[in-house]
Write a protein that holds these residues in place. Structure first.
Motif, PDB file in Angstrom:
ATOM      1  N   VAL A 128      24.985 -18.968  -1.873  1.00  0.00           N
ATOM      2  CA  VAL A 128      25.473 -20.171  -1.606  1.00  0.00           C
ATOM      3  C   VAL A 128      25.371 -20.701   0.102  1.00  0.00           C
ATOM      4  CG1 VAL A 128      27.000 -20.580  -3.405  1.00  0.00           C
ATOM      5  CG2 VAL A 128      27.919 -19.505  -1.448  1.00  0.00           C
ATOM      6  N   LEU A 129      25.517 -19.443   0.639  1.00  0.00           N
ATOM      7  CA  LEU A 129      25.279 -19.461   2.069  1.00  0.00           C
ATOM      8  C   LEU A 129      24.005 -19.584   2.720  1.00  0.00           C
ATOM      9  CD1 LEU A 129      28.517 -17.360   3.080  1.00  0.00           C
ATOM     10  CD2 LEU A 129      28.433 -19.956   2.793  1.00  0.00           C
ATOM     11  N   SER A 130      22.990 -19.116   1.695  1.00  0.00           N
ATOM     12  CA  SER A 130      21.755 -18.952   2.390  1.00  0.00           C
ATOM     13  C   SER A 130      21.101 -19.998   2.994  1.00  0.00           C
ATOM     14  CB  SER A 130      20.849 -18.647   1.109  1.00  0.00           C
ATOM     15  OG  SER A 130      19.448 -18.463   1.538  1.00  0.00           O
ATOM     16  N   LEU A 171      36.663 -17.153   6.700  1.00  0.00           N
ATOM     17  CA  LEU A 171      35.864 -16.589   7.313  1.00  0.00           C
ATOM     18  C   LEU A 171      35.661 -15.147   6.624  1.00  0.00           C
ATOM     19  CD1 LEU A 171      34.258 -15.962   9.752  1.00  0.00           C
ATOM     20  CD2 LEU A 171      36.157 -14.861  11.136  1.00  0.00           C
ATOM     21  N   ALA A 172      36.801 -14.553   5.927  1.00  0.00           N
ATOM     22  CA  ALA A 172      36.308 -13.197   5.279  1.00  0.00           C
ATOM     23  C   ALA A 172      35.692 -13.682   4.086  1.00  0.00           C
ATOM     24  CB  ALA A 172      37.682 -12.723   4.899  1.00  0.00           C
ATOM     25  N   LEU A 173      35.838 -14.664   3.476  1.00  0.00           N
ATOM     26  CA  LEU A 173      35.175 -15.073   2.161  1.00  0.00           C
ATOM     27  C   LEU A 173      33.778 -15.195   2.552  1.00  0.00           C
ATOM     28  CD1 LEU A 173      35.024 -16.002  -0.991  1.00  0.00           C
ATOM     29  CD2 LEU A 173      35.512 -18.055  -0.184  1.00  0.00           C
ATOM     30  N   SER A 174      33.244 -15.922   3.731  1.00  0.00           N
ATOM     31  CA  SER A 174      32.038 -16.103   4.075  1.00  0.00           C
ATOM     32  C   SER A 174      31.435 -14.460   4.334  1.00  0.00           C
ATOM     33  CB  SER A 174      31.850 -16.922   5.346  1.00  0.00           C
ATOM     34  OG  SER A 174      32.460 -18.023   5.207  1.00  0.00           O
ATOM     35  N   ILE A 175      31.852 -13.599   5.025  1.00  0.00           N
ATOM     36  CA  ILE A 175      31.202 -12.482   5.171  1.00  0.00           C
ATOM     37  C   ILE A 175      31.279 -11.625   3.891  1.00  0.00           C
ATOM     38  CG2 ILE A 175      31.836 -10.089   6.264  1.00  0.00           C
ATOM     39  CD1 ILE A 175      33.177 -11.546   8.341  1.00  0.00           C
ATOM     40  N   PHE A 176      32.193 -11.823   2.793  1.00  0.00           N
ATOM     41  CA  PHE A 176      32.130 -11.367   1.494  1.00  0.00           C
ATOM     42  C   PHE A 176      30.688 -11.883   0.804  1.00  0.00           C
ATOM     43  CE2 PHE A 176      32.982 -11.858  -2.829  1.00  0.00           C
ATOM     44  CZ  PHE A 176      33.065 -10.430  -3.384  1.00  0.00           C
ATOM     45  N   LEU A 177      30.516 -12.952   0.871  1.00  0.00           N
ATOM     46  CA  LEU A 177      29.372 -13.770   0.061  1.00  0.00           C
ATOM     47  C   LEU A 177      27.998 -13.307   0.875  1.00  0.00           C
ATOM     48  CD1 LEU A 177      30.724 -17.461  -0.367  1.00  0.00           C
ATOM     49  CD2 LEU A 177      30.571 -15.544  -1.996  1.00  0.00           C
ATOM     50  N   LEU A 178      28.288 -13.199   2.222  1.00  0.00           N
ATOM     51  CA  LEU A 178      27.211 -12.676   2.932  1.00  0.00           C
ATOM     52  C   LEU A 178      26.422 -11.584   2.563  1.00  0.00           C
ATOM     53  CD1 LEU A 178      24.948 -13.516   5.281  1.00  0.00           C
ATOM     54  CD2 LEU A 178      26.564 -12.532   6.852  1.00  0.00           C
TER      55      LEU A 178
END
Length: 206
Positions: A73-75, A144-151
């Motif tokens: 989703v962050l791509s 922020l932690a969720l974003s890093i996890f998804l990344l």
């Protein structure tokens, strides 16, 4: 001393000495510990990035090598915003993590202070804004932690024999509920603390 003055003194004493029930104090003290732990984590994470002279290059390497850059989703955000402006993104990340850590530590100290009785635990006018900023910091830390996890690919916990001596839940994913919990508690404190103090106390002090 007039009756009105005595009421003001009694009100002051009640504000200085009355505390929550023991269960409420224990829960808030525990939340302060969790909040302080998150604060230490983000503060040191930010300082580590400031201490790395090649952080921008290392950050770009990390982002390009992460599974979430190509799929997830962050791509689109990473490809359109982060990679073309990697220096800005790296700098923003450093200041964001350090800022979140310091705010969380400040909020934790304030929650811990209010657990004491007497003048040390007395209510002050600055508490509501501090609680609101700490609430935003908690939610931001979770995001922020969720974003890093998804990344990093967003691999959910599973039963794997090779992980017998490692953490079953990724640290980034573990931070998410803690950050949400801190934000929730601090938001609740803000909603209570923003109410004006007792009118009789204000009139007496004026």
């Amino acid at each position: 001393m007039t009756v009105h003055s005595r009421r003001g003194v009694q009100t002051r004493r009640s504000i200085l000495t009355e505390r929550l029930p023991a269960s409420g104090n224990t829960a808030l003290a525990a939340s302060a510990l969790i909040q302080a732990t998150l604060g230490v984590e983000f503060t040191f994470a930010g300082l580590d990035k400031f201490a790395d002279p090649n952080f921008t290059a290392n950050f770009e390497t990390f982002v390009r090598a992460s599974p979430g850059t190509d799929n997830g989703v962050l791509s689109p955000i990473i490809r359109l915003l982060v990679l073309p402006n990697v220096a800005i993104a790296a700098t923003l990340l450093k200041f964001t993590e350090l800022g979140l850590g310091l705010v969380l530590l400040l909020g934790a100290a304030e929650v811990a202070r209010r657990r004491f009785s007497g003048r040390l635990g007395a209510q002050h006018g600055y508490e509501a804004p501090v609680a609101l900023v700490a609430a935003l910091a908690g939610f931001a830390a979770a995001g922020l932690a969720l974003s890093i996890f998804l990344l990093e690919g967003g691999v959910l916990p599973a039963i794997v024999s090779g992980r017998a001596f490692t953490s079953a839940i990724p640290v980034e994913l573990l931070i998410v509920p803690f950050g949400v919990a801190v934000g929730w508690i601090e938001l609740g404190r803000f909603l209570v603390l923003r109410k004006p103090p007792n009118a009789s106390l204000i009139e007496t002090e004026l």
